[in-house]
Design a protein around this motif. Structure first.
Motif, PDB file in Angstrom:
ATOM      1  N   ARG A 112       0.823  -1.217   0.000  1.00 30.12           N
ATOM      2  CA  ARG A 112       0.000   0.000   0.000  1.00 30.12           C
ATOM      3  C   ARG A 112       0.858   1.268   0.000  1.00 30.12           C
ATOM      4  NH1 ARG A 112      -4.003  -0.441  -2.435  1.00 30.12           N
ATOM      5  NH2 ARG A 112      -5.046   1.319  -1.467  1.00 30.12           N
ATOM      6  N   THR A 116      -0.650   5.349   0.863  1.00 32.91           N
ATOM      7  CA  THR A 116      -0.813   5.889   2.211  1.00 32.91           C
ATOM      8  C   THR A 116      -0.103   7.230   2.360  1.00 32.91           C
ATOM      9  OG1 THR A 116       1.075   4.579   2.925  1.00 32.91           O
ATOM     10  CG2 THR A 116      -1.101   3.637   3.313  1.00 32.91           C
ATOM     11  N   ASN A 117      -0.393   7.940   3.461  1.00 34.49           N
ATOM     12  CA  ASN A 117       0.221   9.254   3.680  1.00 34.49           C
ATOM     13  C   ASN A 117       1.669   9.106   4.162  1.00 34.49           C
ATOM     14  OD1 ASN A 117      -0.017   8.364   6.258  1.00 34.49           O
ATOM     15  ND2 ASN A 117      -1.315  10.017   6.993  1.00 34.49           N
ATOM     16  N   GLY A 120       2.313   6.595   6.762  1.00 40.78           N
ATOM     17  CA  GLY A 120       1.871   5.243   6.449  1.00 40.78           C
ATOM     18  C   GLY A 120       0.643   4.784   7.209  1.00 40.78           C
ATOM     19  N   PHE A 122      -3.034   3.517   7.744  1.00 41.07           N
ATOM     20  CA  PHE A 122      -3.951   2.719   6.935  1.00 41.07           C
ATOM     21  C   PHE A 122      -5.392   3.169   7.117  1.00 41.07           C
ATOM     22  CE2 PHE A 122      -2.441  -1.425   5.072  1.00 41.07           C
ATOM     23  CZ  PHE A 122      -1.188  -0.925   4.799  1.00 41.07           C
ATOM     24  N   THR A 123      -6.096   3.339   6.013  1.00 44.87           N
ATOM     25  CA  THR A 123      -7.532   3.597   6.096  1.00 44.87           C
ATOM     26  C   THR A 123      -8.266   2.254   6.034  1.00 44.87           C
ATOM     27  OG1 THR A 123      -7.742   3.714   3.722  1.00 44.87           O
ATOM     28  CG2 THR A 123      -7.244   5.772   4.856  1.00 44.87           C
ATOM     29  N   ASP A 126      -7.643   0.655   2.738  1.00 44.19           N
ATOM     30  CA  ASP A 126      -6.343  -0.014   2.642  1.00 44.19           C
ATOM     31  C   ASP A 126      -6.422  -1.413   3.248  1.00 44.19           C
ATOM     32  OD1 ASP A 126      -4.795   2.053   1.401  1.00 44.19           O
ATOM     33  OD2 ASP A 126      -4.823   3.140   3.298  1.00 44.19           O
TER      34      ASP A 126
ATOM     35  N   LYS B 221       8.039   5.003   7.344  1.00 43.80           N
ATOM     36  CA  LYS B 221       7.317   4.348   6.255  1.00 43.80           C
ATOM     37  C   LYS B 221       8.294   3.898   5.163  1.00 43.80           C
ATOM     38  CE  LYS B 221       3.970   5.355   2.642  1.00 43.80           C
ATOM     39  NZ  LYS B 221       3.308   6.388   1.853  1.00 43.80           N
TER      40      LYS B 221
END
Lengths: 342, 344
Positions: A112, A116-117, A120, A122-123, A126, B221
């Motif tokens: 993902r 993602t922003n 990182g 998760f929505t 996601d 990330k």
């Protein structure tokens, strides 16, 4: 009656290879022009070092082409932003990944990344896509396992799930069956086939496994001598496209069985008659020791196969003598010895 | 390991860190009752003015320095191990400490006037800190320039090690030609010391350390994906150059700051990430970075407590203690990795 509107990918006169200090240092293939439709599964076949990996790496923009254009959905791939491209084309390399303390689900979640922003997060969407990817790849029962606990087959499916989580139209896979045993290879190809034909993924994969590629590809790209010959596997068989691939090698393509065999030099000839079910395997064993199977009547020496009370028997007629054997192994061992003596 | 277990572990570590923080302030040649220490910390007042000076002026800054140094070194170690995909990488693999030591060697050995005995004033300490910072910044600049042109991360690792060795060679030459007194001052600096940081310096150190830590949060990330190697990272749309910049800048600020204020402190940066990974059983840097910060602070406090010999006025150099704690862990990592390659 060709529809052209569903062409997803197009290679226009592309040359691939390596550059060093802005000078082309090695050109692996020139003027490649191919078209790929949405939902097709394409097998890339070629000998070691012919540039298969380079072609795939060029497709995923890990290296740039030397010449020409690659178009995806009508756009030059070089005009697409990094993140946008990662949402369009995904990649599975040959590298075997084993990261300490990382679970299958965590690895799949990495797919993902482009969505993602910065931190990182998760929505719900996601999560859902990751779960779907895990289910599609058939690894939901191992999703909490650590990577080092996996078999090669499970690990490869995990990598496929990761690229599914990346949610791309195109999936590029470098030798997805490389480390797998035979049942796993078929399973892997069946999975890819399913993803292409049922989920509309466009898949390009390289392999050395011809028999599987022949069955499970909509189209093959045969790569040899810097060129690509493309077509449905059956078309390539009919037009003898495969013979090109193994020119100057010890292998012959057998059109009847769609398999490959070593070119052999034969030193003798024998007729094999009798039970059809035994003859094929007997002939194969004879070929291995350099004896070609001739027609009945054309050669003096002959083998007659038969079943006696359900057990196979081989009768060997050799210079007016008759020998009988109860296994192929015994027959072959005798002939090998006999050849040495004469 | 599930979420709730990890939360429990986090809270346990936090309590342990607080406990060690108190013990660190308690430890010292002058025995001060716990009650008075707590009172001094929380109210700033104490029954005994000498105790107050000891606690506020010396032990508290030292314990806080230990926390900052532990956090900074551990996070930079984690970043280096992941970006180089090498379990033995640490905050200094890029040559940051060597750059810093060259800077410090130049001022201590080159301008003896500043560091003549009885003449050590706040100015000369700041000069030393600046020299150390400039030294590590120059190394960072060099590494950045290289990493813009070099694709392969392993080449950068090797170059970092070589820059480090070259700088150390220059430092050796300086040492060879310098006077005994300056030499000792330099050697003492190179042994690491948490106790020299004054309140004013502590403020500066806090600001830069926090800046470095904030930048490191941006790398989480990217580090997660970099564990798969750069080909995968790029195929997922990562800007490799940008990720290297973020990680290198963060590491240099963190490791450079610690080196500037405390001298080069070894092994914490290599060992703590491994302890944390083993404790949390995770490869997710969004979790590992805060976890490493906490564990790093804890281990550094522990090391600082152990430098204090019980019943004695003298203290051990902090570097010796961190080495003695860190080396067994590094050995454990080497043996464990024989079974499972590669590590992230």
């Amino acid at each position: 009656m060709h529809k052209t509107d569903d062409i997803l990918l197009e290679w226009k006169d592309v040359s691939i290879g390596y550059r060093k200090n802005n000078v082309i240092s090695s050109m692996l293939a020139e003027n490649l022009s191919m078209k790929v439709r949405t939902g097709e599964i394409i097998g890339l076949i070629g000998r070691n070092g012919c540039g298969k990996s380079t072609l795939l790496r060029t497709m995923v923009r890990l290296q740039s082409s030397l010449k020409g254009k690659i178009m995806i959905g009508g756009k030059d791939i070089n005009s697409i932003s990094r993140t946008e491209y990662a949402k369009t084309v995904g990649f599975v390399s040959t590298e075997s990944i084993s990261i300490h303390h990382m679970t299958v689900a965590e690895l799949v979640s990495l797919g993902r990344f482009p969505y993602t922003n910065w931190i990182g997060v998760f929505t719900a969407l996601d999560r859902e896509i990751v779960d779907n990817a895990i289910n599609l790849a058939g690894i939901s029962h191992i999703q909490d396992k650590y990577l080092y606990e996996l078999s090669d087959g499970e690990r490869q499916k995990t990598m496929i799930a990761r690229v599914l989580a990346q949610d791309t139209k195109v999936m590029v896979l470098d030798e997805p069956t490389a480390f797998l045993d035979l049942p796993n290879r078929y399973e892997m190809l069946r999975l890819l086939n399913e993803l292409a034909h049922q989920n509309g993924k466009t898949i390009i994969y390289s392999t050395h496994d011809l028999s599987i590629a022949l069955y499970e590809s909509d189209r093959l790209w045969l790569m040899a001598a810097g060129k690509i010959t493309e077509g449905a596997p059956e078309d390539l068989i009919i037009t003898k496209g495969f013979h090109k691939l193994f020119e100057n090698s010890d292998i012959d393509f057998n059109m009847d069985t769609a398999g490959f065999q070593l070119k052999r030099e034969f030193t003798g000839m024998m007729a094999v008659t009798g039970e059809a079910s035994l003859n094929y395997w007997t002939s194969r064993a004879l070929e291995r020791i350099g004896i070609r199977t001739g027609r009945e009547g054309s050669v003096k020496e002959s083998i007659v196969t038969d079943f006696q009370n359900g057990t196979p028997v081989w009768f060997l007629y050799l210079y007016d003598k008759t020998y009988s054997f109860y296994s192929v192994y015994d027959l072959i061992s005798f002939l090998k010895n006999y050849k040495k003596l004469t | 390991m599930n979420e709730s277990l990890r939360i429990i572990l986090f809270i346990t570590l936090l309590c342990l860190t607080l406990l060690l923080f108190i013990i660190d302030i308690l430890a010292g040649p002058v025995a001060i009752p716990v009650h008075d220490i707590l009172q001094t910390i929380f109210t700033g007042e104490s029954a005994n003015p000498v105790w107050k000076t000891i606690v506020i002026g010396f032990r508290l800054p030292k314990a806080l320095t230990a926390i900052l140094a532990g956090m900074a070194l551990s996070v930079s170690g984690l970043q280096m191990q992941t970006i180089f995909r090498n379990p033995l990488a640490g905050p200094y693999v890029l040559g940051i400490s060597s750059g810093a030591s060259l800077g410090v060697a130049l001022v201590i050995l080159g301008f003896p006037v500043l560091f003549a005995q009885g003449n050590i004033n706040p100015l000369s300490i700041w000069v030393q800190i600046m020299a150390s910072w400039i030294g590590s910044a120059l190394v960072l600049l060099l590494i950045m320039t290289v990493s813009l042109r070099v694709r392969d991360i392993m080449t950068i690792l090797i170059l970092g090690v070589l820059f480090g060795s070259a700088t150390s060679a220059v430092v050796s030459i300086l040492q060879y030609f310098s006077h005994q007194t300056q030499l000792k001052a330099f050697v003492v600096w190179s042994m690491g010391n948490l106790g020299n940081v004054t309140k004013g310096q502590l403020a500066v150190m806090s600001v830069t350390t926090i800046a470095g830590l904030v930048i490191s949060f941006f790398s989480g990330k990217m580090l997660n994906v970099l564990q798969l190697g750069e080909s995968y990272a790029r195929s997922m749309g990562m800007n490799i150059t940008f990720s290297r910049m973020v990680v290198f800048i963060s590491t240099s600020i963190l490791a450079g700051t610690v080196t500037a204020f405390c001298g080069p402190v070894g092994f914490i940066g290599i060992a703590v990430p491994h302890i944390t990974r083993a404790l949390f059983k995770s490869a997710d840097h969004r979790l590992l970075i805060p976890a490493v910060i906490l564990t790093g602070a804890m281990i550094m406090l522990l090391s600082d407590i152990l430098t204090q010999l019980p019943g004695s006025d003298s203290t051990l150099p902090v570097n010796s203690v961190t080495a003695l704690i860190g080396i067994p862990i590094v050995i454990w990592v080497i043996f464990r990795n024989k079974k499972i390659t590669p590590v992230g």
